[in-house]
Scaffold this motif. Structure first.
Motif, PDB file in Angstrom:
ATOM      1  N   ALA A  16       0.829  -1.207   0.000  1.00 30.33           N
ATOM      2  CA  ALA A  16       0.000   0.000   0.000  1.00 30.33           C
ATOM      3  C   ALA A  16       0.861   1.255   0.000  1.00 30.33           C
ATOM      4  O   ALA A  16       0.549   2.235  -0.688  1.00 30.33           O
ATOM      5  N   VAL A  17       1.939   1.250   0.778  1.00 32.74           N
ATOM      6  CA  VAL A  17       2.837   2.415   0.814  1.00 32.74           C
ATOM      7  C   VAL A  17       3.427   2.658  -0.567  1.00 32.74           C
ATOM      8  O   VAL A  17       3.474   3.801  -1.059  1.00 32.74           O
ATOM      9  N   ILE A  18       3.883   1.593  -1.221  1.00 31.63           N
ATOM     10  CA  ILE A  18       4.452   1.733  -2.562  1.00 31.63           C
ATOM     11  C   ILE A  18       3.395   2.279  -3.525  1.00 31.63           C
ATOM     12  O   ILE A  18       3.678   3.172  -4.342  1.00 31.63           O
ATOM     13  N   LEU A  19       2.168   1.782  -3.431  1.00 31.00           N
ATOM     14  CA  LEU A  19       1.090   2.251  -4.305  1.00 31.00           C
ATOM     15  C   LEU A  19       0.811   3.735  -4.083  1.00 31.00           C
ATOM     16  O   LEU A  19       0.667   4.504  -5.047  1.00 31.00           O
ATOM     17  N   ILE A  20       0.752   4.161  -2.823  1.00 32.33           N
ATOM     18  CA  ILE A  20       0.464   5.569  -2.518  1.00 32.33           C
ATOM     19  C   ILE A  20       1.589   6.463  -3.029  1.00 32.33           C
ATOM     20  O   ILE A  20       1.343   7.541  -3.586  1.00 32.33           O
ATOM     21  N   VAL A  21       2.823   6.022  -2.870  1.00 26.44           N
ATOM     22  CA  VAL A  21       3.960   6.794  -3.402  1.00 26.44           C
ATOM     23  C   VAL A  21       3.838   6.918  -4.916  1.00 26.44           C
ATOM     24  O   VAL A  21       4.028   8.011  -5.485  1.00 26.44           O
ATOM     25  N   LEU A  22       3.509   5.834  -5.584  1.00 25.94           N
ATOM     26  CA  LEU A  22       3.377   5.861  -7.048  1.00 25.94           C
ATOM     27  C   LEU A  22       2.257   6.793  -7.497  1.00 25.94           C
ATOM     28  O   LEU A  22       2.401   7.510  -8.500  1.00 25.94           O
ATOM     29  N   VAL A  23       1.140   6.794  -6.772  1.00 26.62           N
ATOM     30  CA  VAL A  23       0.031   7.694  -7.123  1.00 26.62           C
ATOM     31  C   VAL A  23       0.456   9.148  -6.971  1.00 26.62           C
ATOM     32  O   VAL A  23       0.178   9.989  -7.844  1.00 26.62           O
ATOM     33  N   ASN A  24       1.146   9.465  -5.887  1.00 20.06           N
ATOM     34  CA  ASN A  24       1.605  10.835  -5.673  1.00 20.06           C
ATOM     35  C   ASN A  24       2.609  11.265  -6.738  1.00 20.06           C
ATOM     36  O   ASN A  24       2.528  12.386  -7.265  1.00 20.06           O
ATOM     37  N   VAL A  25       3.557  10.392  -7.038  1.00 21.92           N
ATOM     38  CA  VAL A  25       4.565  10.727  -8.051  1.00 21.92           C
ATOM     39  C   VAL A  25       3.911  10.853  -9.426  1.00 21.92           C
ATOM     40  O   VAL A  25       4.246  11.761 -10.203  1.00 21.92           O
ATOM     41  N   SER A  26       2.970   9.976  -9.728  1.00 26.26           N
ATOM     42  CA  SER A  26       2.272  10.055 -11.016  1.00 26.26           C
ATOM     43  C   SER A  26       1.504  11.366 -11.145  1.00 26.26           C
ATOM     44  O   SER A  26       1.502  11.998 -12.218  1.00 26.26           O
ATOM     45  N   ALA A  27       0.842  11.777 -10.067  1.00 23.90           N
ATOM     46  CA  ALA A  27       0.121  13.048 -10.100  1.00 23.90           C
ATOM     47  C   ALA A  27       1.091  14.208 -10.299  1.00 23.90           C
ATOM     48  O   ALA A  27       0.806  15.158 -11.048  1.00 23.90           O
ATOM     49  N   TRP A  28       2.256  14.134  -9.645  1.00 31.04           N
ATOM     50  CA  TRP A  28       3.266  15.193  -9.779  1.00 31.04           C
ATOM     51  C   TRP A  28       3.765  15.299 -11.221  1.00 31.04           C
ATOM     52  O   TRP A  28       3.956  16.398 -11.742  1.00 31.04           O
ATOM     53  N   GLN A  32       0.675  17.623 -12.623  1.00 28.56           N
ATOM     54  CA  GLN A  32       1.304  18.882 -12.221  1.00 28.56           C
ATOM     55  C   GLN A  32       2.542  19.234 -13.037  1.00 28.56           C
ATOM     56  O   GLN A  32       3.185  20.247 -12.772  1.00 28.56           O
ATOM     57  N   GLY A  33       2.882  18.413 -14.030  1.00 33.61           N
ATOM     58  CA  GLY A  33       3.965  18.756 -14.947  1.00 33.61           C
ATOM     59  C   GLY A  33       5.287  19.008 -14.285  1.00 33.61           C
ATOM     60  O   GLY A  33       5.992  19.968 -14.636  1.00 33.61           O
ATOM     61  N   PHE A  34       5.649  18.182 -13.306  1.00 35.01           N
ATOM     62  CA  PHE A  34       6.898  18.341 -12.562  1.00 35.01           C
ATOM     63  C   PHE A  34       6.984  19.697 -11.861  1.00 35.01           C
ATOM     64  O   PHE A  34       8.069  20.237 -11.630  1.00 35.01           O
ATOM     65  N   THR A  85      -8.717  14.791  -3.519  1.00 30.78           N
ATOM     66  CA  THR A  85      -7.696  15.035  -4.547  1.00 30.78           C
ATOM     67  C   THR A  85      -6.541  15.883  -4.031  1.00 30.78           C
ATOM     68  O   THR A  85      -5.404  15.707  -4.474  1.00 30.78           O
ATOM     69  N   HIS A  86      -6.815  16.773  -3.082  1.00 26.28           N
ATOM     70  CA  HIS A  86      -5.748  17.666  -2.615  1.00 26.28           C
ATOM     71  C   HIS A  86      -4.606  16.904  -1.967  1.00 26.28           C
ATOM     72  O   HIS A  86      -3.456  17.358  -1.970  1.00 26.28           O
ATOM     73  N   MET A  87      -4.910  15.715  -1.379  1.00 30.73           N
ATOM     74  CA  MET A  87      -3.870  15.002  -0.636  1.00 30.73           C
ATOM     75  C   MET A  87      -2.935  14.198  -1.531  1.00 30.73           C
ATOM     76  O   MET A  87      -2.012  13.547  -1.040  1.00 30.73           O
ATOM     77  N   PHE A  88      -3.150  14.271  -2.849  1.00 21.79           N
ATOM     78  CA  PHE A  88      -2.243  13.602  -3.782  1.00 21.79           C
ATOM     79  C   PHE A  88      -1.506  14.608  -4.671  1.00 21.79           C
ATOM     80  O   PHE A  88      -0.857  14.212  -5.643  1.00 21.79           O
ATOM     81  N   LEU A  89      -1.601  15.887  -4.332  1.00 26.50           N
ATOM     82  CA  LEU A  89      -0.913  16.948  -5.070  1.00 26.50           C
ATOM     83  C   LEU A  89       0.116  17.619  -4.167  1.00 26.50           C
ATOM     84  O   LEU A  89       0.020  17.543  -2.944  1.00 26.50           O
ATOM     85  N   HIS A  90       1.084  18.323  -4.777  1.00 22.40           N
ATOM     86  CA  HIS A  90       2.111  19.003  -4.003  1.00 22.40           C
ATOM     87  C   HIS A  90       2.465  20.336  -4.649  1.00 22.40           C
ATOM     88  O   HIS A  90       2.137  20.590  -5.807  1.00 22.40           O
ATOM     89  N   GLY A  91       3.140  21.161  -3.863  1.00 26.69           N
ATOM     90  CA  GLY A  91       3.435  22.508  -4.321  1.00 26.69           C
ATOM     91  C   GLY A  91       4.840  22.709  -4.838  1.00 26.69           C
ATOM     92  O   GLY A  91       5.148  23.767  -5.396  1.00 26.69           O
ATOM     93  N   GLY A  92       5.723  21.727  -4.653  1.00 23.53           N
ATOM     94  CA  GLY A  92       7.099  21.876  -5.109  1.00 23.53           C
ATOM     95  C   GLY A  92       7.883  20.594  -4.874  1.00 23.53           C
ATOM     96  O   GLY A  92       7.405  19.642  -4.260  1.00 23.53           O
ATOM     97  N   TRP A  93       9.128  20.591  -5.374  1.00 27.15           N
ATOM     98  CA  TRP A  93       9.965  19.397  -5.267  1.00 27.15           C
ATOM     99  C   TRP A  93      10.242  19.016  -3.814  1.00 27.15           C
ATOM    100  O   TRP A  93      10.157  17.838  -3.455  1.00 27.15           O
ATOM    101  N   PHE A  94      10.608  19.992  -2.976  1.00 27.18           N
ATOM    102  CA  PHE A  94      10.904  19.674  -1.576  1.00 27.18           C
ATOM    103  C   PHE A  94       9.663  19.148  -0.868  1.00 27.18           C
ATOM    104  O   PHE A  94       9.753  18.291   0.015  1.00 27.18           O
ATOM    105  N   HIS A  95       8.506  19.669  -1.253  1.00 28.39           N
ATOM    106  CA  HIS A  95       7.246  19.263  -0.647  1.00 28.39           C
ATOM    107  C   HIS A  95       6.990  17.781  -0.899  1.00 28.39           C
ATOM    108  O   HIS A  95       6.740  16.995   0.039  1.00 28.39           O
TER     109      HIS A  95
END
Length: 249
Positions: A16-28, A32-34, A85-95
């Motif tokens: 599950a942790v790996i899946l959640i990481v993949l979803v977040n990275v995929s959204a980024w 969010q276009g990197f 949806t907000h919990m799978f998005l981020h505002g920057g690389w460090f975030h």
């Protein structure tokens, strides 16, 4: 204090942790276009949580700057799905890197105590509790809220309750000097929670800043409470037995 790793091996692969990481990275990457505009700005306008818009406390037509060249114009039709949806998005690389690192360090052992399906449900519930706490702190806020920090705060709260004496190898900065020390999980995570709580007090009922401190607080407290009914005692008992065998073998 920044956690590098814990001395607490997981007995199962953290699916599950790996899946959640993949979803977040995929959204980024895909949504969010990197972190580059206009993709980043569009994601904040469409999928971020804006309390004032969700509760219809901010006037329709309000312009909210989200970058140097882009602003969101509120149309009064915010979707309740932004709570998720907000919990799978981020505002920057460090975030995103910081959030995924904390999830990786602490999430595998919490999943170990729940199993993957319960962990996913737990993660989402903590994220929703975090969003509720941030909304309650400033219902009319017009600042887009994104990030997995609230849900991961829940994971940290659960870890503090399940494994309070586990040693966490922590990086500590003292001015220009830095070192690593092993500290109990309850001390490291308790310190993190205290910083979030103190940092959030000035924003109560006022203008929201750039960090959703009350989401962190709400997520952590939710994790402390929810881990009780959501973990599996039989998993922990089996884990304790196997760890004892490993120790003596």
């Amino acid at each position: 204090m920044f956690p590098l790793r814990d001395i607490n091996p997981a007995l199962r692969r953290p699916i599950a942790v790996i899946l959640i990481v993949l979803v977040n990275v995929s959204a980024w990457v895909l949504v969010q276009g990197f972190g580059q505009d206009p993709s980043l700005a569009h994601s904040l306008c469409e999928y971020a949580l804006i309390p004032g818009e969700l509760l219809r406390l901010t006037p329709v037509g309000t312009l909210i700057p989200v970058s140097r060249n882009f602003a969101c114009q509120l149309e009064g039709d915010a979707s309740v799905w932004t709570l998720v949806t907000h919990m799978f998005l981020h505002g920057g690389w460090f975030h995103i890197i910081g959030n995924m690192w904390f999830l990786w360090v602490f999430g595998d052992n919490v999943e170990d105590a729940m199993g993957p399906l319960r962990f996913v449900a737990f993660y989402v519930l903590c994220g929703l509790a975090a969003a509720a706490a941030q909304i309650a702190s400033d219902p009319a806020a017009a600042v887009p809220m994104v990030g997995a920090s609230g849900a991961i705060g829940g994971v940290m709260g659960a870890y503090a309750r399940l494994y309070p004496r586990t040693q966490v190898i922590t990086l500590i900065f003292l001015g220009f000097y830095w070192t690593t020390v092993a500290v109990p999980a309850f001390a490291m995570l308790g310190y993190w929670f205290f910083i979030q709580l103190i940092s959030g007090l000035p924003a109560l009922g006022g203008t929201s800043g750039g960090v959703a401190f009350w989401a962190h607080v709400g997520g952590f407290l939710a994790g402390l409470l929810l881990v009780g009914p959501m973990h599996r005692p039989d998993y922990l008992a089996r884990r304790a037995h196997l760890m004892e065998r490993r120790f003596f073998d």
